[in-house]
Design an enzyme around this catalytic site. Structure first.
Site, short mmCIF file in Angstrom:
data_model
loop_
_atom_site.label_atom_id
_atom_site.label_comp_id
_atom_site.label_asym_id
_atom_site.label_seq_id
_atom_site.Cartn_x
_atom_site.Cartn_y
_atom_site.Cartn_z
N LEU A 101 3.51 -32.36 -37.15
CA LEU A 101 3.03 -31.07 -36.62
C LEU A 101 3.34 -31.03 -35.13
O LEU A 101 3.12 -32.03 -34.43
CB LEU A 101 1.51 -30.95 -36.81
CG LEU A 101 0.84 -29.76 -36.11
CD1 LEU A 101 1.08 -28.46 -36.89
CD2 LEU A 101 -0.66 -29.96 -35.95
N ASP A 107 -10.89 -17.03 -28.70
CA ASP A 107 -11.76 -16.18 -27.88
C ASP A 107 -13.20 -16.25 -28.39
O ASP A 107 -13.43 -16.45 -29.59
CB ASP A 107 -11.24 -14.73 -27.92
CG ASP A 107 -11.77 -13.89 -26.79
OD1 ASP A 107 -12.47 -14.43 -25.89
OD2 ASP A 107 -11.52 -12.67 -26.80
N HIS A 117 -17.08 -23.78 -24.50
CA HIS A 117 -15.74 -24.38 -24.41
C HIS A 117 -15.74 -25.77 -25.04
O HIS A 117 -14.81 -26.14 -25.75
CB HIS A 117 -15.27 -24.46 -22.96
CG HIS A 117 -15.15 -23.12 -22.28
ND1 HIS A 117 -14.59 -22.03 -22.91
CD2 HIS A 117 -15.52 -22.69 -21.04
CE1 HIS A 117 -14.63 -20.99 -22.08
NE2 HIS A 117 -15.19 -21.36 -20.95
C1 FPP Z 1 -11.98 -17.89 -24.51
O1 FPP Z 1 -13.35 -17.71 -24.64
C2 FPP Z 1 -11.63 -19.30 -24.38
C3 FPP Z 1 -11.02 -19.87 -23.32
C4 FPP Z 1 -10.58 -19.09 -22.14
C5 FPP Z 1 -10.77 -21.32 -23.25
C6 FPP Z 1 -10.34 -21.95 -24.54
C7 FPP Z 1 -10.17 -23.42 -24.31
C8 FPP Z 1 -10.70 -24.39 -25.09
C9 FPP Z 1 -11.48 -24.16 -26.31
C10 FPP Z 1 -10.41 -25.80 -24.75
C11 FPP Z 1 -9.12 -26.13 -25.42
C12 FPP Z 1 -8.81 -27.53 -25.32
C13 FPP Z 1 -7.64 -28.05 -25.70
C14 FPP Z 1 -7.47 -29.50 -25.65
C15 FPP Z 1 -6.50 -27.21 -26.15
P1 FPP Z 1 -14.12 -16.87 -23.53
O2 FPP Z 1 -14.66 -17.81 -22.53
O3 FPP Z 1 -13.22 -15.81 -23.01
O4 FPP Z 1 -15.28 -16.25 -24.39
P2 FPP Z 1 -16.02 -14.86 -24.15
O5 FPP Z 1 -14.99 -13.79 -24.36
O6 FPP Z 1 -17.07 -14.87 -25.21
O7 FPP Z 1 -16.57 -14.89 -22.76
#
Ligand code: FPP
Length: 240
Positions: free
Chosen positions: A127, A16, A33
């Site tokens: 893993l 997050d 992201h």
């Molecule tokens: C939450 O931050 C994050 C997500 C909803 C997406 C997480 C996905 C990735 C990092 C890509 C993963 C890739 C692979 C290959 C597994 P948010 O957008 O909710 O952040 P905020 O709360 O600050 O708005």
């Protein structure tokens, strides 16, 4: 890292804070992201180095479908691109890749790519990397209950056996049936909630909340979390 510490077998992460990381820098949310993928890579390496056997990541929840269409498509494209980029590294490093979630909501191209990655890495055992995609805990419990009900209706002769089943049998209907429950669930960015994640499977997981935003959660943070876990006293409701 300290020596002789108790290593969790399964570490799970609610990633997050990507959006806030980007906003703090005046960037578009999707830049957060993209940077978050670097943290994914760092945590995979740290998991291998510390001897963790299962690393699971909450990459996209059922609720995340309600984000703006452009953010959803950015995230899906990023996921597809990362899989393609990382396949050879996963093969070279003995990583088994699994995606769990409501797969029928994903587009056919992404599903085909996921199937290819899962098939090609299926014999690896250093893993297991589990990516939860279009997943939610309530969805999982509900789909399990529906499959259980269908089995009961189709097999009246097994009624007594099925209705006397315990949680370990019901485990077998969840999409996580082939992976152990998480020992440690980490959530980044200072939020302290489960957000419909592994509601059944996390019943006895240790929880660790950190203020660090996901794009800043790298190897040192992962190691610190494993060390903190090793100091926890797990009693599973019993008296020691
Ligand atoms: C939450 O931050 C994050 C997500 C909803 C997406 C997480 C996905 C990735 C990092 C890509 C993963 C890739 C692979 C290959 C597994 P948010 O957008 O909710 O952040 P905020 O709360 O600050 O708005």
């Amino acid at each position: 890292m300290e020596e002789n510490i108790r290593i969790p077998s399964h570490v799970s992460i609610i990633m997050d804070g990507n959006g806030r990381w980007a906003q703090k820098r005046g960037l578009h949310r999707s830049a957060g992201h993209v940077e978050g993928v670097e943290s994914v890579r760092a945590c995979i390496e740290a998991a291998v180095e510390t001897g963790v056997k299962y690393l699971s990541l909450y990459a996209f929840s059922e609720e995340n479908w309600n984000r703006p269409e452009s953010e959803v498509s950015d995230l899906m494209n990023l996921m597809a691109k990362s899989m393609l980029n990382e396949l050879s590294a996963m093969l070279g490093n003995g990583i088994r890749f699994i995606v769990l979630g409501h797969r029928s909501r994903l587009d056919a191209e992404l599903n085909a790519r996921i199937d290819e990655c899962m098939e090609r890495t299926k014999d690896n055992d250093r893993l297991t990397l589990v990516v939860f995609l279009s997943y939610s805990g309530k969805w999982d419990i509900l789909q399990a209950a529906k499959r259980f009900a269908v089995e009961l209706a189709d097999h009246p002769e097994r009624r007594e056996e099925l209705l006397s089943c315990g949680p370990e049998i019901f485990d077998g209907y969840l999409v996580t049936k082939d992976i152990p429950d998480p020992d440690l669930i980490i959530r980044t960015s200072g939020e302290m909630r489960m957000s419909n994640y592994l509601l059944w499977q996390g019943a006895y997981s240790e929880l660790l909340f950190t203020d660090v935003l996901w794009p800043d959660f790298r190897k040192d943070e992962f190691r610190k979390a494993v060390e903190a876990y090793s100091k926890r006293d797990r009693r599973y409701g019993k008296v020691k």
